[in-house]
Design a protein around this motif. Structure first.
Motif, PDB file in Angstrom:
ATOM      1  N   ASP A  92       0.882  -1.171   0.000  1.00 55.93           N
ATOM      2  CA  ASP A  92       0.000   0.000   0.000  1.00 55.93           C
ATOM      3  C   ASP A  92       0.916   1.215   0.000  1.00 55.93           C
ATOM      4  O   ASP A  92       1.521   1.552   1.011  1.00 55.93           O
ATOM      5  N   ILE A  93       1.062   1.846  -1.159  1.00 51.31           N
ATOM      6  CA  ILE A  93       2.030   2.932  -1.337  1.00 51.31           C
ATOM      7  C   ILE A  93       1.346   4.128  -1.983  1.00 51.31           C
ATOM      8  O   ILE A  93       0.605   3.981  -2.955  1.00 51.31           O
ATOM      9  N   GLN A  94       1.613   5.299  -1.446  1.00 51.88           N
ATOM     10  CA  GLN A  94       1.118   6.558  -1.999  1.00 51.88           C
ATOM     11  C   GLN A  94       2.325   7.279  -2.622  1.00 51.88           C
ATOM     12  O   GLN A  94       3.368   7.391  -1.985  1.00 51.88           O
ATOM     13  N   HIS A  95       2.162   7.771  -3.838  1.00 54.81           N
ATOM     14  CA  HIS A  95       3.275   8.444  -4.521  1.00 54.81           C
ATOM     15  C   HIS A  95       2.696   9.321  -5.620  1.00 54.81           C
ATOM     16  O   HIS A  95       1.688   8.982  -6.229  1.00 54.81           O
ATOM     17  N   SER A  96       3.326  10.438  -5.883  1.00 52.04           N
ATOM     18  CA  SER A  96       2.780  11.362  -6.877  1.00 52.04           C
ATOM     19  C   SER A  96       2.820  10.811  -8.304  1.00 52.04           C
ATOM     20  O   SER A  96       2.086  11.285  -9.169  1.00 52.04           O
ATOM     21  N   TRP A  97       3.656   9.808  -8.590  1.00 47.35           N
ATOM     22  CA  TRP A  97       3.706   9.170  -9.914  1.00 47.35           C
ATOM     23  C   TRP A  97       4.229   7.754  -9.718  1.00 47.35           C
ATOM     24  O   TRP A  97       5.434   7.534  -9.700  1.00 47.35           O
ATOM     25  N   VAL A  98       3.323   6.773  -9.538  1.00 42.86           N
ATOM     26  CA  VAL A  98       3.757   5.418  -9.205  1.00 42.86           C
ATOM     27  C   VAL A  98       4.529   4.736 -10.330  1.00 42.86           C
ATOM     28  O   VAL A  98       5.236   3.759 -10.092  1.00 42.86           O
ATOM     29  N   GLY A  99       4.452   5.264 -11.518  1.00 46.94           N
ATOM     30  CA  GLY A  99       5.237   4.713 -12.615  1.00 46.94           C
ATOM     31  C   GLY A  99       6.730   4.855 -12.416  1.00 46.94           C
ATOM     32  O   GLY A  99       7.518   4.169 -13.066  1.00 46.94           O
ATOM     33  N   ASP A 100       7.144   5.713 -11.481  1.00 48.51           N
ATOM     34  CA  ASP A 100       8.560   5.893 -11.161  1.00 48.51           C
ATOM     35  C   ASP A 100       9.085   4.848 -10.180  1.00 48.51           C
ATOM     36  O   ASP A 100      10.272   4.819  -9.898  1.00 48.51           O
ATOM     37  N   LEU A 101       8.198   4.026  -9.645  1.00 45.51           N
ATOM     38  CA  LEU A 101       8.588   3.150  -8.547  1.00 45.51           C
ATOM     39  C   LEU A 101       8.949   1.740  -8.990  1.00 45.51           C
ATOM     40  O   LEU A 101       8.258   1.126  -9.798  1.00 45.51           O
ATOM     41  N   LYS A 102      10.023   1.248  -8.404  1.00 49.49           N
ATOM     42  CA  LYS A 102      10.467  -0.134  -8.569  1.00 49.49           C
ATOM     43  C   LYS A 102      10.382  -0.776  -7.191  1.00 49.49           C
ATOM     44  O   LYS A 102      10.868  -0.209  -6.208  1.00 49.49           O
ATOM     45  N   LEU A 103       9.743  -1.948  -7.091  1.00 41.93           N
ATOM     46  CA  LEU A 103       9.573  -2.639  -5.818  1.00 41.93           C
ATOM     47  C   LEU A 103      10.271  -3.994  -5.844  1.00 41.93           C
ATOM     48  O   LEU A 103      10.168  -4.736  -6.835  1.00 41.93           O
ATOM     49  N   ASP A 104      10.961  -4.299  -4.737  1.00 39.59           N
ATOM     50  CA  ASP A 104      11.613  -5.585  -4.560  1.00 39.59           C
ATOM     51  C   ASP A 104      11.325  -6.101  -3.165  1.00 39.59           C
ATOM     52  O   ASP A 104      11.200  -5.319  -2.212  1.00 39.59           O
ATOM     53  N   LEU A 105      11.264  -7.423  -3.038  1.00 35.04           N
ATOM     54  CA  LEU A 105      11.222  -8.084  -1.741  1.00 35.04           C
ATOM     55  C   LEU A 105      12.601  -8.663  -1.505  1.00 35.04           C
ATOM     56  O   LEU A 105      13.158  -9.335  -2.378  1.00 35.04           O
ATOM     57  N   ILE A 106      13.161  -8.413  -0.323  1.00 37.65           N
ATOM     58  CA  ILE A 106      14.477  -8.940   0.030  1.00 37.65           C
ATOM     59  C   ILE A 106      14.288  -9.927   1.180  1.00 37.65           C
ATOM     60  O   ILE A 106      13.735  -9.577   2.222  1.00 37.65           O
ATOM     61  N   SER A 107      14.743 -11.145   0.974  1.00 40.58           N
ATOM     62  CA  SER A 107      14.559 -12.198   1.969  1.00 40.58           C
ATOM     63  C   SER A 107      15.650 -12.123   3.042  1.00 40.58           C
ATOM     64  O   SER A 107      16.654 -11.414   2.879  1.00 40.58           O
ATOM     65  N   PRO A 108      15.481 -12.882   4.120  1.00 49.35           N
ATOM     66  CA  PRO A 108      16.495 -12.877   5.182  1.00 49.35           C
ATOM     67  C   PRO A 108      17.890 -13.320   4.717  1.00 49.35           C
ATOM     68  O   PRO A 108      18.889 -12.899   5.289  1.00 49.35           O
ATOM     69  N   ASN A 109      17.960 -14.148   3.674  1.00 48.12           N
ATOM     70  CA  ASN A 109      19.274 -14.570   3.189  1.00 48.12           C
ATOM     71  C   ASN A 109      19.811 -13.664   2.080  1.00 48.12           C
ATOM     72  O   ASN A 109      20.820 -13.962   1.460  1.00 48.12           O
ATOM     73  N   GLY A 110      19.132 -12.532   1.828  1.00 47.80           N
ATOM     74  CA  GLY A 110      19.607 -11.550   0.861  1.00 47.80           C
ATOM     75  C   GLY A 110      19.114 -11.739  -0.557  1.00 47.80           C
ATOM     76  O   GLY A 110      19.431 -10.933  -1.440  1.00 47.80           O
ATOM     77  N   THR A 111      18.329 -12.775  -0.815  1.00 50.18           N
ATOM     78  CA  THR A 111      17.783 -12.976  -2.153  1.00 50.18           C
ATOM     79  C   THR A 111      16.802 -11.854  -2.472  1.00 50.18           C
ATOM     80  O   THR A 111      15.950 -11.514  -1.660  1.00 50.18           O
ATOM     81  N   VAL A 112      16.951 -11.282  -3.661  1.00 44.66           N
ATOM     82  CA  VAL A 112      16.077 -10.189  -4.094  1.00 44.66           C
ATOM     83  C   VAL A 112      15.048 -10.743  -5.073  1.00 44.66           C
ATOM     84  O   VAL A 112      15.400 -11.372  -6.075  1.00 44.66           O
ATOM     85  N   TYR A 113      13.778 -10.507  -4.754  1.00 49.26           N
ATOM     86  CA  TYR A 113      12.673 -10.925  -5.609  1.00 49.26           C
ATOM     87  C   TYR A 113      12.022  -9.671  -6.196  1.00 49.26           C
ATOM     88  O   TYR A 113      11.397  -8.907  -5.460  1.00 49.26           O
ATOM     89  N   PRO A 114      12.167  -9.443  -7.494  1.00 45.49           N
ATOM     90  CA  PRO A 114      11.518  -8.282  -8.112  1.00 45.49           C
ATOM     91  C   PRO A 114       9.996  -8.424  -8.047  1.00 45.49           C
ATOM     92  O   PRO A 114       9.448  -9.472  -8.385  1.00 45.49           O
ATOM     93  N   LEU A 115       9.336  -7.360  -7.619  1.00 52.97           N
ATOM     94  CA  LEU A 115       7.875  -7.356  -7.531  1.00 52.97           C
ATOM     95  C   LEU A 115       7.243  -6.513  -8.624  1.00 52.97           C
ATOM     96  O   LEU A 115       6.256  -6.907  -9.238  1.00 52.97           O
TER      97      LEU A 115
END
Length: 98
Positions: free
Chosen positions: A24-47
């Motif tokens: 749930d994110i508020q931003h003036s232009w969400v097209g500028d946003l890149k989201l990732d999930l980072i796990s406890p072992n450092g693995t990055v999952y692009p969202l």
């Protein structure tokens, strides 16, 4: 920015199935946003990739993630990156569902 959540007392070892991430994110232009999930072992999952065509100002989205190579217990992070300058926003909340 990174927003952490710590998971403790869950089953030992790696996750056996998919994880669902809600943002749930508020931003003036969400097209500028890149989201990732980072796990406890450092693995990055692009969202979510940045998409200049997305002119909205709110993200209410869920993302399925195959996180079977990551442990459930530990600190998970939602990383939100604004790929351009000049806009403002905030993370109103996020959660993981195992």
């Amino acid at each position: 920015m990174e927003s952490p959540v710590t998971v403790t007392g869950w089953f030992p070892g790696n996750i056996h199935d998919k994880v669902t991430v809600y943002a749930d994110i508020q931003h003036s232009w969400v097209g500028d946003l890149k989201l990732d999930l980072i796990s406890p072992n450092g693995t990055v999952y692009p969202l979510r990739a940045a998409d200049a065509k997305d002119s909205g100002d709110v993200i209410y989205e869920t993302y399925p993630v195959d996180a079977s190579s990551s442990p459930a217990n530990g600190t998970w992070k939602l990383r939100v990156e604004d790929v351009t300058a000049g806009d403002i926003g905030y993370v109103d909340g996020w959660w993981l569902k195992f």
